[in-house]
Design an enzyme around this catalytic site. Sequence first.
Site, PDB file in Angstrom:
ATOM      1  N   VAL A   1       0.870  -1.168   0.000  1.00 41.21           N
ATOM      2  CA  VAL A   1       0.000   0.000   0.000  1.00 41.21           C
ATOM      3  C   VAL A   1       0.911   1.223   0.000  1.00 41.21           C
ATOM      4  O   VAL A   1       2.088   1.133   0.349  1.00 41.21           O
ATOM      5  CB  VAL A   1      -0.971   0.034   1.205  1.00 41.21           C
ATOM      6  CG1 VAL A   1      -2.011  -1.067   1.090  1.00 41.21           C
ATOM      7  CG2 VAL A   1      -0.218  -0.064   2.513  1.00 41.21           C
ATOM      8  N   SER A   2       0.362   2.358  -0.384  1.00 44.38           N
ATOM      9  CA  SER A   2       1.191   3.547  -0.582  1.00 44.38           C
ATOM     10  C   SER A   2       1.424   4.372   0.668  1.00 44.38           C
ATOM     11  O   SER A   2       2.420   5.068   0.768  1.00 44.38           O
ATOM     12  CB  SER A   2       0.566   4.445  -1.649  1.00 44.38           C
ATOM     13  OG  SER A   2       0.484   3.746  -2.859  1.00 44.38           O
ATOM     14  N   THR A   3       0.509   4.331   1.626  1.00 44.28           N
ATOM     15  CA  THR A   3       0.652   5.184   2.810  1.00 44.28           C
ATOM     16  C   THR A   3       0.549   4.380   4.089  1.00 44.28           C
ATOM     17  O   THR A   3       0.001   3.269   4.104  1.00 44.28           O
ATOM     18  CB  THR A   3      -0.431   6.285   2.843  1.00 44.28           C
ATOM     19  OG1 THR A   3      -1.710   5.678   3.049  1.00 44.28           O
ATOM     20  CG2 THR A   3      -0.448   7.106   1.564  1.00 44.28           C
TER      21      THR A   3
ATOM     22  N   GLN B   1      -3.007   3.219   5.244  1.00 37.67           N
ATOM     23  CA  GLN B   1      -3.717   2.159   4.531  1.00 37.67           C
ATOM     24  C   GLN B   1      -3.426   0.801   5.164  1.00 37.67           C
ATOM     25  O   GLN B   1      -2.406   0.607   5.840  1.00 37.67           O
ATOM     26  CB  GLN B   1      -3.316   2.158   3.059  1.00 37.67           C
ATOM     27  CG  GLN B   1      -3.815   3.383   2.314  1.00 37.67           C
ATOM     28  CD  GLN B   1      -3.291   3.434   0.897  1.00 37.67           C
ATOM     29  OE1 GLN B   1      -2.093   3.334   0.675  1.00 37.67           O
ATOM     30  NE2 GLN B   1      -4.187   3.610  -0.047  1.00 37.67           N
TER      31      GLN B   1
END
Length: 188
Positions: free
Chosen positions: A9-11, A14
């Site tokens: 996931v990017s952050t 998340q």
Amino acid sequence: MTRYGYARVSTLKQDLQEQIDEIVAKGVNRDNIFAEKMTGTKSDRPQWLKLMKKVKPGDEILVTKLDRLGRSLRIILNEIDELTAKQVSVTVGNMTFDKGTPTGKLMLNVMASFAEFERDMIVDRMQGGRAYKRKTDPKYREGRKRRLTPAMVHAMREYYKTHTQKETAKAFNISPRTVGNYMGKPCK
């Protein structure tokens, strides 16, 4: 042959659990799943690099979506090329890409292009929203909100006159560096 999973996931906000559960449901042992919270626009992701060192010819890497491998066409194609050279197959959801066939190459390129397109659209929408906000709201400031109000800064300056930087930081529940930034002095 060993099956591995990769979830990303990017952050930090998340959650990886949905991807991990989907990979486990497809028969990958939990111990063979590499997961991280990091942007897909970079290829030097620690867990991905660890996985790349571990795989051997005949192994398989399973991801839930192609954009988990990366968010740019170049990164995705480089990763797939490197895995193909190692004779490692990549399965995305229920699809395995065979770069040895024209159809496999086409499907990979189309899907990787859509992953990059999706990322570009997200960035475009964010920039448009910021530009609109700057144009319509004179008080709009990008970035994190300041923790200290002007009144708090004034009180901190008064307190600092009779206390050390560390004492002031503790009293206002901020770091000594933040006190130094407001006072124009380096952290002691």
